[in-house]
Design a protein around this motif. Structure first.
Motif, PDB file in Angstrom:
ATOM      1  N   SER A 142       5.121  14.605  -2.829  1.00 15.28           N
ATOM      2  CA  SER A 142       5.261  13.679  -3.959  1.00 15.28           C
ATOM      3  C   SER A 142       4.156  12.629  -3.947  1.00 15.28           C
ATOM      4  N   LEU A 143       3.833  12.129  -2.752  1.00 12.25           N
ATOM      5  CA  LEU A 143       2.759  11.142  -2.636  1.00 12.25           C
ATOM      6  C   LEU A 143       1.420  11.746  -3.038  1.00 12.25           C
ATOM      7  N   GLN A 144       1.156  12.957  -2.598  1.00 14.59           N
ATOM      8  CA  GLN A 144      -0.097  13.630  -2.960  1.00 14.59           C
ATOM      9  C   GLN A 144      -0.215  13.788  -4.475  1.00 14.59           C
ATOM     10  N   ARG A 145       0.873  14.231  -5.109  1.00 12.46           N
ATOM     11  CA  ARG A 145       0.841  14.417  -6.567  1.00 12.46           C
ATOM     12  C   ARG A 145       0.616  13.097  -7.284  1.00 12.46           C
ATOM     13  N   LEU A 146       1.283  12.044  -6.823  1.00  9.14           N
ATOM     14  CA  LEU A 146       1.173  10.744  -7.459  1.00  9.14           C
ATOM     15  C   LEU A 146      -0.246  10.185  -7.349  1.00  9.14           C
ATOM     16  N   THR A 147      -0.823  10.242  -6.155  1.00  7.77           N
ATOM     17  CA  THR A 147      -2.166   9.686  -5.990  1.00  7.77           C
ATOM     18  C   THR A 147      -3.211  10.521  -6.718  1.00  7.77           C
ATOM     19  N   ARG A 148      -3.027  11.829  -6.771  1.00  9.56           N
ATOM     20  CA  ARG A 148      -3.956  12.671  -7.529  1.00  9.56           C
ATOM     21  C   ARG A 148      -3.910  12.324  -9.015  1.00  9.56           C
ATOM     22  N   ARG A 149      -2.696  12.157  -9.543  1.00  7.14           N
ATOM     23  CA  ARG A 149      -2.537  11.899 -10.967  1.00  7.14           C
ATOM     24  C   ARG A 149      -2.987  10.506 -11.361  1.00  7.14           C
ATOM     25  N   ARG A 150      -2.654   9.503 -10.543  1.00  4.82           N
ATOM     26  CA  ARG A 150      -2.912   8.119 -10.947  1.00  4.82           C
ATOM     27  C   ARG A 150      -4.177   7.511 -10.348  1.00  4.82           C
ATOM     28  N   LEU A 151      -4.732   8.154  -9.300  1.00  8.77           N
ATOM     29  CA  LEU A 151      -5.971   7.650  -8.704  1.00  8.77           C
ATOM     30  C   LEU A 151      -7.096   8.673  -8.706  1.00  8.77           C
ATOM     31  N   GLY A 152      -6.739   9.958  -8.791  1.00  6.16           N
ATOM     32  CA  GLY A 152      -7.756  10.994  -8.638  1.00  6.16           C
ATOM     33  C   GLY A 152      -8.196  11.121  -7.196  1.00  6.16           C
ATOM     34  N   LEU A 153      -7.332  10.721  -6.251  1.00  6.49           N
ATOM     35  CA  LEU A 153      -7.678  10.646  -4.838  1.00  6.49           C
ATOM     36  C   LEU A 153      -6.538  11.188  -3.986  1.00  6.49           C
ATOM     37  N   THR A 154      -6.809  11.325  -2.691  1.00  5.25           N
ATOM     38  CA  THR A 154      -5.766  11.694  -1.741  1.00  5.25           C
ATOM     39  C   THR A 154      -5.324  10.448  -0.968  1.00  5.25           C
ATOM     40  N   PRO A 155      -4.109  10.448  -0.428  1.00  3.26           N
ATOM     41  CA  PRO A 155      -3.688   9.323   0.425  1.00  3.26           C
ATOM     42  C   PRO A 155      -4.602   9.140   1.630  1.00  3.26           C
ATOM     43  N   LYS A 156      -5.099  10.245   2.182  1.00  2.00           N
ATOM     44  CA  LYS A 156      -5.995  10.160   3.334  1.00  2.00           C
ATOM     45  C   LYS A 156      -7.269   9.396   2.985  1.00  2.00           C
ATOM     46  N   TRP A 157      -7.785   9.606   1.761  1.00  2.00           N
ATOM     47  CA  TRP A 157      -8.984   8.876   1.328  1.00  2.00           C
ATOM     48  C   TRP A 157      -8.723   7.372   1.323  1.00  2.00           C
ATOM     49  N   LEU A 158      -7.542   6.966   0.872  1.00  2.00           N
ATOM     50  CA  LEU A 158      -7.217   5.541   0.835  1.00  2.00           C
ATOM     51  C   LEU A 158      -7.348   4.917   2.220  1.00  2.00           C
ATOM     52  N   ILE A 159      -6.832   5.623   3.210  1.00  2.00           N
ATOM     53  CA  ILE A 159      -6.870   5.095   4.573  1.00  2.00           C
ATOM     54  C   ILE A 159      -8.303   5.048   5.097  1.00  2.00           C
ATOM     55  N   GLN A 160      -9.055   6.129   4.863  1.00  2.00           N
ATOM     56  CA  GLN A 160     -10.437   6.137   5.348  1.00  2.00           C
ATOM     57  C   GLN A 160     -11.268   5.039   4.697  1.00  2.00           C
ATOM     58  N   ARG A 161     -11.089   4.845   3.404  1.00  2.00           N
ATOM     59  CA  ARG A 161     -11.885   3.831   2.714  1.00  2.00           C
ATOM     60  C   ARG A 161     -11.541   2.426   3.226  1.00  2.00           C
ATOM     61  N   ARG A 162     -10.261   2.155   3.490  1.00  2.00           N
ATOM     62  CA  ARG A 162      -9.875   0.864   4.055  1.00  2.00           C
ATOM     63  C   ARG A 162     -10.550   0.642   5.403  1.00  2.00           C
ATOM     64  N   ARG A 163     -10.598   1.679   6.208  1.00  2.00           N
ATOM     65  CA  ARG A 163     -11.231   1.556   7.516  1.00  2.00           C
ATOM     66  C   ARG A 163     -12.725   1.254   7.380  1.00  2.00           C
ATOM     67  N   LEU A 164     -13.392   1.902   6.432  1.00  2.00           N
ATOM     68  CA  LEU A 164     -14.823   1.665   6.259  1.00  2.00           C
ATOM     69  C   LEU A 164     -15.092   0.275   5.690  1.00  2.00           C
ATOM     70  N   HIS A 165     -14.229  -0.206   4.809  1.00  2.00           N
ATOM     71  CA  HIS A 165     -14.369  -1.581   4.322  1.00  2.00           C
ATOM     72  C   HIS A 165     -14.239  -2.564   5.485  1.00  2.00           C
ATOM     73  N   GLU A 166     -13.248  -2.323   6.319  1.00  2.00           N
ATOM     74  CA  GLU A 166     -13.055  -3.215   7.465  1.00  2.00           C
ATOM     75  C   GLU A 166     -14.239  -3.119   8.420  1.00  2.00           C
ATOM     76  N   ALA A 167     -14.770  -1.917   8.594  1.00  2.00           N
ATOM     77  CA  ALA A 167     -15.931  -1.738   9.466  1.00  2.00           C
ATOM     78  C   ALA A 167     -17.133  -2.517   8.936  1.00  2.00           C
ATOM     79  N   ALA A 168     -17.376  -2.442   7.622  1.00  2.00           N
ATOM     80  CA  ALA A 168     -18.513  -3.164   7.044  1.00  2.00           C
ATOM     81  C   ALA A 168     -18.361  -4.662   7.257  1.00  2.00           C
TER      82      ALA A 168
END
Length: 277
Positions: free
Chosen positions: A206-232
């Protein structure tokens, strides 16, 4: 600055995404929040004004958040889906832009299926028809007087707010996506998709479907991007070793962290950090 979930002061959420070259003085950016009634649709406005010497270029690189953008400049007017890699805009000459960082849930509300816009952009008139053309003309009219004055810039963002109000209210799925993204972005202890599922009582499917439909992304991408923002952000501070930073960000090892950072930003962590020495 505002604290993260561990109580540390952190950069403004735009600054940690903007991989700015500290030696670049070719632009000035005004930023402000939306009117309270648009909090569910707009994260913020930003209005850059730039003056790049003839023949020169000023590339602006951003690790974009999981949001869509609307940008009206003196030369174009576009809707941007989420850029999954590094977003780059090259400034030349003199110019200005009025930008809208939408909330995660707003993109789907405006377009129906935001997934079709991932890593894509188009002119507002193509995305919204005549309504998009009306917005372009309204913003350019407001900015005609003196683009460098804040009063002019705020008049332009007022026009955008008037345009966006026709899309209110945000739907329940949009509110859920806003809450999910806020949870991932503000809690650095979130390192697995299962944690999101547990927090919001969703199955992984359900989470995968929701993020694909409303973000065009995967939940895993959200986590990776947060980590890279914090790294920067942490690399700007130039404190600690890469191994300790990788461990803090829950990477398996330093090599994995370095590979992720370079793949997305085009720079090694050491090279990025050295710019702030």
């Amino acid at each position: 600055m505002k604290p993260d979930n561990q109580g540390r002061a952190r950069l403004d959420d735009v600054e940690r995404a903007h991989l700015v070259d500290p030696s670049d003085a070719s632009y000035r950016i005004g930023r402000w929040a939306p009117s309270p009634d648009l909090d569910e649709l707009v994260r913020r406005f930003w209005v850059p004004v730039w003056w790049v010497p003839p023949g020169a270029e000023a590339p602006q690189r951003v690790l974009q958040y999981p949001v869509c953008l609307i940008v009206v400049s003196n030369t174009y007017a576009r809707f941007y889906g989420v850029v999954t890699g590094l977003s780059e805009t090259v400034l030349t000459g003199d110019g200005w832009a009025v930008g809208v960082m939408l909330t995660p849930g707003a993109g789907g509300l405006l377009t129906g299926d935001v997934g079709t816009w991932t890593d894509r952009h188009a002119e507002l008139s193509e995305v919204f028809g005549e309504k998009g053309g009306d917005l372009e003309r309204a913003v350019r009219s407001a900015m005609a007087a003196d683009p460098g004055r804040e009063e002019t810039q705020r008049a332009a963002t007022d026009r955008i707010e008037e345009w966006l109000r026709s899309y209110l209210p945000l739907d329940d799925d949009g509110r859920l996506i806003n809450a999910i993204v806020e949870y991932v972005e503000t809690d650095s202890s979130v390192v697995a998709v299962a944690q999101i599922c547990e927090r919001f009582h969703l199955t992984e499917r359900s989470l995968q479907r929701l993020t694909r439909r409303r973000l065009g992304l995967t939940p895993k991408w959200l986590i990776q991007r947060r980590r890279l923002h914090e790294a920067a952000e942490r690399l700007r501070e130039r404190s600690g070793t890469l191994a300790s930073l990788a461990a803090d960000l829950s990477y398996a090892d330093e090599a994995h962290f370095v590979r992720d950072f370079k793949t997305v930003t085009g720079m090694t962590p050491r090279r990025f950090s050295a710019r702030f020495g």
